[in-house]
Design a protein around this motif. Structure first.
Motif, PDB file in Angstrom:
ATOM      1  N   ALA A   1       0.769  -1.238   0.025  1.00  7.69           N
ATOM      2  CA  ALA A   1       0.042   0.104   0.182  1.00  7.69           C
ATOM      3  C   ALA A   1       0.963   1.282   0.132  1.00  7.69           C
ATOM      4  O   ALA A   1       0.484   2.310   0.584  1.00  7.69           O
ATOM      5  N   VAL A   2       1.983   1.090  -0.684  1.00  4.30           N
ATOM      6  CA  VAL A   2       2.954   2.329  -0.671  1.00  4.30           C
ATOM      7  C   VAL A   2       2.196   3.704  -1.270  1.00  4.30           C
ATOM      8  O   VAL A   2       2.395   4.626  -0.695  1.00  4.30           O
ATOM      9  N   THR A   3       1.627   3.387  -2.275  1.00  6.51           N
ATOM     10  CA  THR A   3       0.835   4.636  -3.054  1.00  6.51           C
ATOM     11  C   THR A   3      -0.471   4.804  -2.660  1.00  6.51           C
ATOM     12  O   THR A   3      -0.996   5.694  -2.770  1.00  6.51           O
ATOM     13  N   SER A   4      -1.208   3.575  -2.027  1.00  4.89           N
ATOM     14  CA  SER A   4      -2.719   3.874  -1.626  1.00  4.89           C
ATOM     15  C   SER A   4      -2.723   4.474  -0.294  1.00  4.89           C
ATOM     16  O   SER A   4      -3.745   5.107  -0.034  1.00  4.89           O
ATOM     17  N   LEU A   5      -2.077   4.226   0.713  1.00  2.00           N
ATOM     18  CA  LEU A   5      -2.067   4.765   1.882  1.00  2.00           C
ATOM     19  C   LEU A   5      -2.384   6.375   2.239  1.00  2.00           C
ATOM     20  O   LEU A   5      -1.521   6.998   1.773  1.00  2.00           O
ATOM     21  N   GLY A   6      -3.477   6.492   2.594  1.00  2.37           N
ATOM     22  CA  GLY A   6      -3.971   8.113   2.655  1.00  2.37           C
ATOM     23  C   GLY A   6      -4.390   8.718   1.333  1.00  2.37           C
ATOM     24  O   GLY A   6      -4.974   9.840   1.222  1.00  2.37           O
ATOM     25  N   GLY A   7      -4.290   8.006   0.179  1.00  2.00           N
ATOM     26  CA  GLY A   7      -4.798   8.562  -1.169  1.00  2.00           C
ATOM     27  C   GLY A   7      -6.051   7.879  -1.699  1.00  2.00           C
ATOM     28  O   GLY A   7      -6.854   8.517  -2.277  1.00  2.00           O
ATOM     29  N   SER A   8      -6.216   6.821  -1.332  1.00  2.00           N
ATOM     30  CA  SER A   8      -7.600   6.038  -1.957  1.00  2.00           C
ATOM     31  C   SER A   8      -7.971   4.988  -0.883  1.00  2.00           C
ATOM     32  O   SER A   8      -7.198   4.608   0.248  1.00  2.00           O
TER      33      SER A   8
END
Ligand SMILES: Cc1ncc(COP(=O)(O)O)c(C=O)c1O
Length: 392
Positions: free
Chosen positions: A173-180
């Motif tokens: 979830a490196v790019t997903s956490l907090g963004g989607s």
């Protein structure tokens, strides 16, 4: 030769990460360093764990930031959960699934690959078929938000399939956490890792991780010792556990942890769902502007990530030259394509603090000016209005 102090240039970071860091985070990091066993610091660690549980939407006790970038978070999950001889199913639809395979192999496991085309989501049916053909597999791993392509896979569905085949699931979830949207407990994710530098808008170098009860049980039942001393969660938890009794494991990166704490306080103040909605709102405005200009997004709408927009490079345009000019003339960083998409797409990030109206307008205006001056076949003078209309 005497060296001088380094002052970085002013940039707007709209690439695949790192993203712009909030001034509040930078200010927090400049506060005085205290000892890593100072009772005040231990208090901050407890608060940090609570904030991470909120961000991940989990009650997992084993939730903490690993001292290292996202790659160390990835490795922490694999070294703790993979034993020599284990069969592990890796779903790959971009760069980072390939790194998961490396991790499995270096842990002595056998990686079974489920390949989906780059630019598409992981195919749940392909995972189902692979697990049916490999009944000995005990672990599934996949990337929730593929930064190399801008694609979101259906984490909830993939974890459910993994569990039906008696496998645990590791999620990147490196790019997903907090963004989607991401719900570790509701989606029953067993192990997850992220990075500080994307939608959390902290500086790079810290990796939030969380392990659920099934993963903890498996780690405790291991026969083979965990081959990494540094990443062995049994040892790290002596420091990151609970209460005032903490034992030295390694010297924690004190000031970066102040920064991560501040970034998570900001997230909590905004509200997780509001942060997801903000990423989506600015993504829609950026998309409206790009499409009005005549540019196309590379990923199908239903699986597009709001925080990472892959945009097709128009025919005849030198994509690297465009990025260089954006950087030198506008101080704006966007990313190029990786692997199979190298030279074919730009990757425009709208991550965390960088997902705002001003950045969308800067990006549209600068891209239009640069492409226009290079003679690219784009519609001029319409992108900003299209973005404004999307914001409503
Ligand atoms: C999906 C994904 N996984 C893992 C990583 C590795 O993170 P780091 O570069 O912080 O080590 C990245 C970095 O971009 C990423 O996007």
């Amino acid at each position: 030769m005497s060296a001088a102090s380094f002052y970085p240039p002013q940039r707007t970071l709209m690439g695949p990460g790192p993203s712009d860091v909030s001034p509040r985070v930078l200010a927090a990091m400049a506060r005085p360093t205290i000892g890593h066993l100072d009772p005040a610091f231990v208090g901050l660690m407890d608060s940090l764990k609570g904030l991470l549980q909120y961000a991940f939407q989990t009650d997992n006790r084993l939730t903490m930031p690993v001292s290292g970038p996202g790659s160390v978070g990835m490795e922490t999950c694999f070294v703790n959960l993979v034993q020599p001889g284990d069969e592990v199913v890796i779903c790959q639809n971009g760069v980072f699934g390939g790194r998961m395979r490396e991790n499995v192999q270096r842990c002595g496991g056998n990686a079974v690959m489920v390949e989906s085309p780059w630019g598409e989501a992981v195919d749940p049916d392909a995972l189902e078929r692979t697990l049916a053909a490999h009944p000995a597999a005990n672990l599934v791993a996949f990337v929730h938000a593929e930064t190399s392509t801008g694609v979101r896979s259906d984490a909830q569905a993939l974890v459910e399939i993994a569990h039906r085949h008696d496998c645990l699931a590791i999620v990147d979830a490196v790019t997903s956490l907090g963004g989607s949207e991401l719900k570790v407990d509701d989606w029953e994710i067993d192990a997850i890792y992220s990075g500080s530098q994307k939608c959390l808008s902290c500086t790079p170098g810290l990796s939030p991780v969380s392990f659920g009860p099934r993963a903890v049980e498996r780690i405790q039942a291991r026969k083979a010792p965990i081959q990494s001393w540094f990443m062995d969660t049994n040892l790290v938890m002596g420091y990151w556990g609970s209460g005032q009794q903490r034992s030295y494991h390694h010297t924690a990166p004190i000031n970066p942890l102040y920064g991560l704490h501040e970034a998570l306080v900001i997230l909590q103040e905004e509200g997780l769902e509001q942060a997801w909605a903000r990423h989506q709102r600015h993504h829609l405005a950026l998309r409206a502007g790009l499409e009005a200009m005549g540019l196309q997004l590379a990923v199908e709408e239903s699986v597009r990530l709001p925080q990472l927009n892959a945009v097709r490079v128009p025919n005849g345009v030198d994509e690297a030259q465009v990025r260089t000019r954006l950087l030198t003339e506008y101080g704006l960083e966007i990313g190029g394509g990786l692997g199979a998409l190298a030279g074919k797409v730009w990757r425009i990030g709208l991550m965390g603090h960088a997902a705002n109206e001003k950045n969308v307008l800067l990006c549209l205006g600068a891209l239009e000016a640069v492409l226009g001056s290079m003679g690219a076949a784009i519609e001029r003078g319409v992108a900003v209005e299209a973005a404004r209309a999307a914001w409503g």
